[in-house]
Design a protein around this motif. Sequence first.
Motif, short mmCIF file in Angstrom:
data_model
loop_
_atom_site.label_atom_id
_atom_site.label_comp_id
_atom_site.label_asym_id
_atom_site.label_seq_id
_atom_site.Cartn_x
_atom_site.Cartn_y
_atom_site.Cartn_z
N LYS A 31 -2.99 18.80 63.32
CA LYS A 31 -2.80 20.11 62.68
C LYS A 31 -2.67 19.97 61.17
N LYS A 32 -1.94 18.96 60.73
CA LYS A 32 -1.75 18.75 59.30
C LYS A 32 -3.06 18.38 58.62
N ASP A 33 -3.83 17.47 59.23
CA ASP A 33 -5.09 17.03 58.61
C ASP A 33 -6.12 18.15 58.59
N VAL A 34 -6.22 18.90 59.67
CA VAL A 34 -7.21 19.99 59.71
C VAL A 34 -6.82 21.10 58.74
N THR A 35 -5.53 21.43 58.65
CA THR A 35 -5.08 22.48 57.73
C THR A 35 -5.31 22.07 56.29
N ARG A 36 -5.08 20.81 55.98
CA ARG A 36 -5.26 20.34 54.62
C ARG A 36 -6.73 20.24 54.24
N THR A 37 -7.59 20.06 55.23
CA THR A 37 -9.02 19.87 54.94
C THR A 37 -9.77 21.18 54.80
N ILE A 38 -9.52 22.15 55.66
CA ILE A 38 -10.26 23.41 55.68
C ILE A 38 -9.42 24.48 55.01
N ASP A 39 -9.93 25.02 53.90
CA ASP A 39 -9.27 26.10 53.17
C ASP A 39 -10.16 27.32 52.98
N SER A 40 -11.35 27.31 53.55
CA SER A 40 -12.27 28.44 53.42
C SER A 40 -12.98 28.66 54.74
N ALA A 41 -13.52 29.84 54.91
CA ALA A 41 -14.20 30.20 56.16
C ALA A 41 -15.57 29.55 56.21
N LEU A 42 -15.81 28.73 57.22
CA LEU A 42 -17.07 28.04 57.42
C LEU A 42 -17.53 28.25 58.85
N TRP A 44 -20.11 27.22 62.26
CA TRP A 44 -20.43 25.99 62.98
C TRP A 44 -21.57 25.24 62.30
N ASP A 45 -22.61 25.96 61.87
CA ASP A 45 -23.75 25.30 61.23
C ASP A 45 -23.33 24.65 59.91
N GLN A 46 -22.44 25.28 59.18
CA GLN A 46 -21.99 24.69 57.92
C GLN A 46 -21.14 23.45 58.16
N LEU A 47 -20.28 23.48 59.17
CA LEU A 47 -19.43 22.32 59.43
C LEU A 47 -20.20 21.15 60.02
N THR A 48 -21.32 21.42 60.65
CA THR A 48 -22.14 20.35 61.20
C THR A 48 -23.26 19.93 60.27
N ALA A 49 -23.34 20.53 59.07
CA ALA A 49 -24.35 20.11 58.10
C ALA A 49 -24.05 18.68 57.64
N ALA A 50 -25.08 18.03 57.09
CA ALA A 50 -24.94 16.61 56.77
C ALA A 50 -23.89 16.37 55.70
N ASP A 51 -23.86 17.20 54.64
CA ASP A 51 -22.93 16.93 53.54
C ASP A 51 -21.48 17.16 53.96
N ILE A 52 -21.20 18.29 54.62
CA ILE A 52 -19.82 18.58 55.03
C ILE A 52 -19.39 17.64 56.14
N SER A 53 -20.29 17.31 57.04
CA SER A 53 -19.94 16.39 58.11
C SER A 53 -19.58 15.01 57.56
N LYS A 88 -5.79 35.52 65.62
CA LYS A 88 -5.52 36.86 66.13
C LYS A 88 -4.30 37.48 65.46
N ASP A 89 -3.34 36.65 65.09
CA ASP A 89 -2.10 37.17 64.50
C ASP A 89 -2.22 37.36 62.99
N ASP A 90 -2.85 36.40 62.32
CA ASP A 90 -2.96 36.46 60.85
C ASP A 90 -4.37 36.93 60.50
N LEU A 91 -4.54 38.23 60.37
CA LEU A 91 -5.88 38.78 60.13
C LEU A 91 -6.40 38.45 58.74
N ALA A 92 -5.50 38.25 57.77
CA ALA A 92 -5.95 37.94 56.41
C ALA A 92 -6.67 36.59 56.35
N TYR A 93 -6.25 35.64 57.18
CA TYR A 93 -6.86 34.31 57.19
C TYR A 93 -7.53 34.03 58.53
N ALA A 94 -8.05 35.07 59.16
CA ALA A 94 -8.69 34.90 60.46
C ALA A 94 -9.92 34.00 60.36
N GLY A 95 -10.71 34.18 59.30
CA GLY A 95 -11.90 33.35 59.14
C GLY A 95 -11.57 31.89 58.93
#
Length: 747
Positions: A31-42, A44-53, A88-95
């Motif tokens: 949870k800590k590593d994923v939260t620290r890594t992802i700060d914007s809405a991406l 599936w295709d963007q997360l599996t792209a070569a550069d981000i992967s 579902k609970d935090d709509l402001a950061y749902a993405g």
Amino acid sequence: MVDHEEQNPFLAPSPEFLATVPVFPLIPALKKDVTRTIDSALTWDQLTAADISFTIVRPILFKYAKLKNMAVVYACLVNRAYFLEQSKDDLAYAGVMMSRAILCEILAMKLLNHFASNYITLVAVLTTSWSPLAGASPEVVEEVKQMLGNNAIVSDADSALEVAISTHAKRFISSTVTQKVVNDMYSGRVVFSSATSSNRSMLADNYKPRAITIYDCRDYPLLDHYRLRVPRYGAILEFLNFACLLITFVLCLSNENRTQITFWEGVFLVFAAAFMLEEYTAATEHGWIIYIANMWNVFDTSFVVVVLCYMGMRIRGLSCDDPKYSELAFDVLACGACILFPRLAFFAVSNNVVILSLRAMISEFIFFMSIAVICFSGLLFTLWTLGKDKWTIQGICWLMTQIWFGNSSLSFTQAESFHPFFGPILMTTFAALSNTLLLTILISILSNTVARIDSNATQEHLFQFTISTIEGVKADALFSYQPPFNLLAFAVLKPASYVVTPRTLHTLNVFLIKSTSFPILIVIGLYERYFAAGQSLRETSVDAAHTLFNSLPRQIKNMPFVEALVGSTSNNLYEAIFELEGSIGPPLFEESDEEEDNHPQLRSVASHESLPSAGVRRQPSRVSLAPPSPFRATSPARSASPRRRRPLSALDVGAASAELTQGSRSPLARLFAYNDPPPPAAGPSGQGQIEGSIRRVEAIVDDLRAMPVHKLKEEMREVQERQARIEQLLLTLTRGMRSTDTESRLK
């Protein structure tokens, strides 16, 4: 670090070893590593792209892959469930939360591949029921108990596959590695027992837990009652049970008696009670979320509701001696045919795209119709207000329903009965909206739903297939009984479970299963020993069929019907050719170390500083960087055949050396030009030619030393120093400009 590879790779991890695997430390760390890594809405295709992967996924993947913890896949899916709930609970950061959930699914897929080298371990990673508090300190466990206030929930455990189903991780489930395990579970090739929690099982029999093994019928008895839990056989038996239920259903309605219960009605009630017990056991065992996720269980639940309504009205009609309730009970039961008949037919077409999209279409239709009812409720009240002297609420609703589904003529014939002026306006508007606009929108929505499901039909099918497989391998003892014998088992074993020991309960359970399912176990045992794929009788039959086909005349074998039925023989011919590789005679080309050196390869070329001194003779590289010489182009040994070239004579070497000394080729080209090594020649003339060749090589090396390599390096060094000075000057000027701007702002 938990190293599962310390276990025997041919044996499944023992329950003692699995109990020592720490699970809880992985969950907050991920949870800590994923939260620290992802700060914007991406996506599936963007997360599996070569550069981000490469920059995001790989560091986390390698970090947790080094732990070799078998529960890491489960921990990733638990974090996915957490982020989905947060979206579902935090709509402001749902993405952002959805992106983190997607990343958890990607990590679970990639980490699962690290266990694929050991198949038994791979099965254990997916099917072991992990406790999320395993490895937590006592203080953490007590704190969790205080927060939940229920000790039973703390002890619950789920497998990685069950968490993937509950979080709808369809890409993870449809991956090749996961489906390999699911297919083997479905066919019964993988054998294991899933420990059932006592608070979720109707009748738990975990006296003899079995480790994960690859099933071999020769190691098990003929009457193996565990084979009744194989999902493949369970699906066949379920179809037969539905057929029996349908037959008794039809016979019950065909011989109805409103004053008393007939024989066929009694038989139907027994089968219906057994069916309801089976569905209730499945819902209790797997949980309502996993149970209702299967589209077929929705049909089964609907039929259970119809049967319960029928039973309630039938009991009231018989107890009060009121034929009206009995008549109404049979009418309600007749409506169950709309569910039971399609349910039986869907067994044959369960993989069809239309069937897979049916559930989504029904959901969209109900949602759209609910909005339409709400929107036209105002019109309903208006029409009732205008024509309440002539119309009732029920009559107006039925009229609007007919107009909604296409009977527009009623809107014109009945319009003036509401009001001579407003009636035609309101009814014409309603007819235009319902037939022209809203129905068109409804058809478009359903078409888009079918197209969306069609694009993901494979994932949806594999998702439903995995759900049915997980339901089939769960360890509730009642799943081994076929209706209506599950009623007998429940009536005998459930009370006995409170008074007898687990061993006695297990013995009684096995006796009842083998007694009530004896013919089924005989058929399954004979099939797996003689008729299943890979067995001797089936292989003998296949060989006999091939022999008979090969003995047919060529005209018959080439007939289109026979070829379509048996298959083309070209693939068999190709397979035979490759199987005979190595025994088809002498090789076409002779293989040797010298010939391997003749093939062009990429090799490191030594720099000027690493060249040998004058006293050391170095053999030239065999990679030709220059065009072939005329001598080699016209060599009879090279143009005669593709076989190994003949050794060159001393005269050929001399001619080639003379040719190398002529022309305008550079020293590098002369050094790396291909030349076969001259064979040793006898006599003084041959010795002189060899010495002449050595002197020419030494002359080429001297030419290389005279090349301006040092001068080029000095010029490159000067360019680098000049560039560094320019960068320092620009940095100084930039700092001066920044200080000037700061002073001006302060002033």
